[in-house]
Design a protein around this motif. Structure first.
Motif, PDB file in Angstrom:
ATOM      1  N   TRP A   5       0.857  -1.185   0.000  1.00 51.37           N
ATOM      2  CA  TRP A   5       0.000   0.000   0.000  1.00 51.37           C
ATOM      3  C   TRP A   5       0.891   1.231   0.000  1.00 51.37           C
ATOM      4  O   TRP A   5       1.767   1.382   0.851  1.00 51.37           O
ATOM      5  N   ALA A   6       0.656   2.126  -0.962  1.00 52.15           N
ATOM      6  CA  ALA A   6       1.454   3.339  -1.081  1.00 52.15           C
ATOM      7  C   ALA A   6       0.543   4.549  -1.212  1.00 52.15           C
ATOM      8  O   ALA A   6      -0.676   4.426  -1.371  1.00 52.15           O
ATOM      9  N   LYS A   7       1.148   5.701  -1.169  1.00 54.22           N
ATOM     10  CA  LYS A   7       0.393   6.949  -1.236  1.00 54.22           C
ATOM     11  C   LYS A   7       0.065   7.279  -2.683  1.00 54.22           C
ATOM     12  O   LYS A   7       0.891   7.101  -3.576  1.00 54.22           O
ATOM     13  N   ASP A   8      -1.123   7.759  -2.914  1.00 53.71           N
ATOM     14  CA  ASP A   8      -1.554   8.177  -4.236  1.00 53.71           C
ATOM     15  C   ASP A   8      -1.309   9.679  -4.346  1.00 53.71           C
ATOM     16  O   ASP A   8      -2.132  10.499  -3.956  1.00 53.71           O
ATOM     17  N   TYR A   9      -0.131  10.031  -4.856  1.00 49.48           N
ATOM     18  CA  TYR A   9       0.266  11.438  -4.907  1.00 49.48           C
ATOM     19  C   TYR A   9      -0.513  12.180  -6.000  1.00 49.48           C
ATOM     20  O   TYR A   9      -0.710  11.667  -7.101  1.00 49.48           O
ATOM     21  N   THR A  10      -0.944  13.379  -5.689  1.00 52.52           N
ATOM     22  CA  THR A  10      -1.596  14.262  -6.659  1.00 52.52           C
ATOM     23  C   THR A  10      -0.827  15.574  -6.711  1.00 52.52           C
ATOM     24  O   THR A  10      -0.408  16.108  -5.673  1.00 52.52           O
ATOM     25  N   GLU A  11      -0.665  16.096  -7.914  1.00 49.58           N
ATOM     26  CA  GLU A  11       0.079  17.330  -8.104  1.00 49.58           C
ATOM     27  C   GLU A  11      -0.814  18.532  -7.823  1.00 49.58           C
ATOM     28  O   GLU A  11      -1.934  18.607  -8.315  1.00 49.58           O
ATOM     29  N   ASN A  12      -0.310  19.465  -7.044  1.00 44.81           N
ATOM     30  CA  ASN A  12      -1.021  20.705  -6.747  1.00 44.81           C
ATOM     31  C   ASN A  12      -0.042  21.844  -6.973  1.00 44.81           C
ATOM     32  O   ASN A  12       0.776  22.165  -6.115  1.00 44.81           O
ATOM     33  N   TRP A  13      -0.133  22.463  -8.150  1.00 43.58           N
ATOM     34  CA  TRP A  13       0.838  23.487  -8.522  1.00 43.58           C
ATOM     35  C   TRP A  13       0.659  24.763  -7.720  1.00 43.58           C
ATOM     36  O   TRP A  13       1.619  25.525  -7.551  1.00 43.58           O
ATOM     37  N   SER A  14      -0.523  25.044  -7.257  1.00 45.46           N
ATOM     38  CA  SER A  14      -0.768  26.310  -6.568  1.00 45.46           C
ATOM     39  C   SER A  14      -0.434  26.254  -5.088  1.00 45.46           C
ATOM     40  O   SER A  14      -0.570  27.250  -4.397  1.00 45.46           O
ATOM     41  N   ALA A  15      -0.011  25.107  -4.580  1.00 44.51           N
ATOM     42  CA  ALA A  15       0.219  24.991  -3.143  1.00 44.51           C
ATOM     43  C   ALA A  15       1.560  25.567  -2.718  1.00 44.51           C
ATOM     44  O   ALA A  15       1.788  25.768  -1.529  1.00 44.51           O
ATOM     45  N   PHE A  16       2.464  25.866  -3.672  1.00 45.32           N
ATOM     46  CA  PHE A  16       3.806  26.265  -3.299  1.00 45.32           C
ATOM     47  C   PHE A  16       4.128  27.703  -3.676  1.00 45.32           C
ATOM     48  O   PHE A  16       5.219  28.158  -3.432  1.00 45.32           O
ATOM     49  N   ALA A  17       3.231  28.389  -4.307  1.00 42.14           N
ATOM     50  CA  ALA A  17       3.481  29.786  -4.653  1.00 42.14           C
ATOM     51  C   ALA A  17       2.261  30.610  -4.273  1.00 42.14           C
ATOM     52  O   ALA A  17       1.157  30.360  -4.759  1.00 42.14           O
ATOM     53  N   PRO A  18       2.396  31.583  -3.400  1.00 40.24           N
ATOM     54  CA  PRO A  18       1.209  32.353  -2.976  1.00 40.24           C
ATOM     55  C   PRO A  18       0.586  33.173  -4.086  1.00 40.24           C
ATOM     56  O   PRO A  18      -0.611  33.434  -4.059  1.00 40.24           O
ATOM     57  N   ASP A  19       1.397  33.590  -5.099  1.00 36.02           N
ATOM     58  CA  ASP A  19       0.851  34.392  -6.187  1.00 36.02           C
ATOM     59  C   ASP A  19       0.576  33.569  -7.433  1.00 36.02           C
ATOM     60  O   ASP A  19       0.323  34.128  -8.497  1.00 36.02           O
TER      61      ASP A  19
END
Length: 558
Positions: free
Chosen positions: A363-377
């Motif tokens: 069992w592993a983690k199902d990673y999802t990409e979130n581009w807006s989580a790392f740049a406030p602007d």
């Protein structure tokens, strides 16, 4: 997958089945200290070691004397040894690298669990938990076993268990089922069927403290976290309890003696409880208040932040994950197969579970990409928009950065001596840690070695037989006759050239090539008679075709 674009707010726990391992019928599993190797005990008495990075079999340990099912596997701290307990009442210690059996001992009852001493210089001392008797300290070198005390009354009456191989004499009427070493192995925590946790100094067989569990249910599992700060118990009342370890990691027996002296006004059981209250403090309780399921193989995550337990219901492959605060964060539902064992990876958010059919699920983690989580602007666009470029956008030093002053003080000293704490760095390890097993090819038979050893040279010889280099070698006097080849003319007669009968199409193709070669050679025959010697102007031409008979003749330009 780019690590910087992974959402950090996602929980660091597994979610889906990534892969499954299949080899025979596997019963129990255990990771080594760094999680690079996974050992799985099978029903036929063998132990399969998987390379967890490549998911391939690195080694197989098989005892010809025993074909009974393996009940537990345990790695040594350095990873060079594996201890296996089997259903034929045996304990067997193996050397992992060379695959040799070091020692084997047969007990009076079947050991359900066996654990090596975590910091012993020689991995011969182990803790065994039999099916229906008290836990044992077993020395694999001498073959002796010592029964641990499982009740405060054993020590209060002045009774000290003696070292013996037969456990039928003096065996308690109840059957404790769980015991484990602390982090450095100077104390043993024993859980009995009366719902008590006993802290035992196994060197002098003395019970220092006792911690009662509410309800007095039978303790089925007892496990320490990797850092030794928390203790987990699984009881028959369908509750998993987490205790905070108040004792220091080292020097536990001497501190327990001091605690007993501080409560000298008490006596007997009350004194043991008073000392136990200063050793363990109840931290959290975990249970499913709706279904009231029993738990199987509970354990901590590698960092101790998560607690996992498998459902013991028949036909269910459910894994419950809580955070250490006590909130249920995830329920993993697997196939319609009962769960019999599980383990959390020491480093990564991966859980490995064993089903009743003998398969190992990862069992592993199902990673999802979130581009807006790392740049406030940063703003995600649903469609293209026109962008106006700034004047200094692509300058090496933008104008906005030139105005700002540096916040870094150049005069501050950099600390290069302080070493950060690492869960895997331990200075008292006696030998180098084994992280991976080397891949050594092993042919099935000795003749296979000769076959594969000479295949490359034969291939090179066949490829260069018609090349220009071989023809030049023949002109320079080098032997190119196939009869003189050492690969085909072997005095021992071990290598024989296999002659394959050509097919009809091959014969027709060969005849066609011969006719084509004769047509090419015909215009070159008059060249020998038309050779003229010119003193004034000539060129030296070497004819590489031996059929024409011209070698190094001078041919005039006329």
């Amino acid at each position: 997958m780019n690590a910087p674009i992974i959402d950090p707010l996602q929980g660091d726990f597994p979610e889906v089945i990534e892969e499954y391992l299949e080899h025979g019928i596997m019963k129990c599993i255990a990771f080594n200290r760094r999680g690079t190797l996974l050992a799985a005990g099978c029903s036929d008495g063998s132990c399969i070691i998987w390379d967890f990075e490549t998911r391939g079999i690195a080694k197989e340990l098989r005892d010809k004397e025993s074909v009974a099912a393996i009940t537990s596997v345990c790695w040594s701290n350095c990873g060079h040894h594996i201890l296996m307990s089997a259903a034929d009442k045996s304990l067997c210690l193996w050397h992992v690298l060379n695959g040799q059996k070091i020692g084997r001992i047969v007990l009076q009852q079947t050991p359900l669990l066996a654990r090596l001493h975590p910091h012993s210089s020689t991995p011969s001392l182990c803790l065994a938990c039999p099916l229906s008797s008290a836990p044992l300290i077993v020395d694999l070198n001498t073959g002796t076993s010592t029964i641990l005390p499982v009740a405060v009354s054993d020590m209060a009456n002045g009774h000290t268990p003696t070292s013996r191989n037969k456990s039928s004499d003096g065996t308690p009427s109840f059957s404790p089922t769980a015991a484990c070493f602390n982090k450095y192995g100077d104390l043993i925590y024993v859980g009995n069927s009366k719902g008590e946790i006993l802290i035992v100094d196994y060197k002098n067989m003395h019970v220092h403290a006792m911690v009662p569990i509410s309800g007095g249910a039978v303790i089925k599992n007892i496990v320490f976290s990797r850092d030794g700060q928390y203790l987990l118990t699984n009881s028959n009342d369908r509750t998993i309890r987490i205790y905070d370890n108040l004792l220091p990691l080292k020097g536990g027996p001497s501190i327990l003696e001091d605690l007993k002296n501080n409560v000298s006004e008490l006596d007997g059981v009350e004194k043991m409880k008073a000392v136990g209250a200063k050793c363990l403090a109840l931290f959290r309780e975990f249970q499913d208040s709706i279904t009231k399921v029993h738990w199987k193989a509970p354990c901590f995550s590698g960092d101790g932040e998560w607690v996992v337990g498998g459902s013991a219901s028949k036909g269910e492959h459910k894994i419950y994950i809580w955070d250490r605060v006590g909130h249920l964060v995830k329920i993993l539902e697997g196939p319609k197969e009962a769960l019999i064992d599980l383990a959390w990876h020491p480093v990564h958010p991966i859980v490995v579970s064993v089903s009743l059919t003998g398969l190992v699920y990862i069992w592993a983690k199902d990673y999802t990409e979130n581009w807006s989580a790392f740049a406030p602007d940063f703003k995600e666009l649903e469609e293209n928009e026109e962008y106006v470029e700034r004047e200094d956008e692509f300058d090496l030093i933008p104008e906005t950065d030139k105005v700002k002053e540096s916040d870094v003080n150049q005069d501050d000293e950099v600390d290069i001596l302080t070493i950060e704490e690492n869960a895997f760095s331990e200075s008292d390890m006696s030998q180098e840690e084994l992280g991976f097993l080397p891949a050594i090819p092993s042919p099935d038979a000795p003749d296979q070695q000769e076959k594969y050893g000479g295949s490359f040279s034969k291939l090179m010889d066949s490829n260069h037989s018609g090349s220009p280099l071989s023809e030049e070698g023949a002109q320079n006097g080098q032997a190119t006759n196939h009869e003189l080849s050492p690969l085909e003319d072997d005095t021992g007669g071990t290598r024989l050239k296999r002659k394959r009968k050509p097919s009809e199409k091959g014969l027709e193709l060969q005849k066609g090539l011969e006719l084509q070669a004769e047509k090419v050679k015909k215009p070159l025959k008059p060249l020998k008679s038309s050779v003229k010697m010119s003193k004034t102007k000539s060129k030296s031409v070497v004819n590489r075709d031996p059929s024409n008979g011209v070698h190094g003749d001078e041919i005039s330009d006329d």
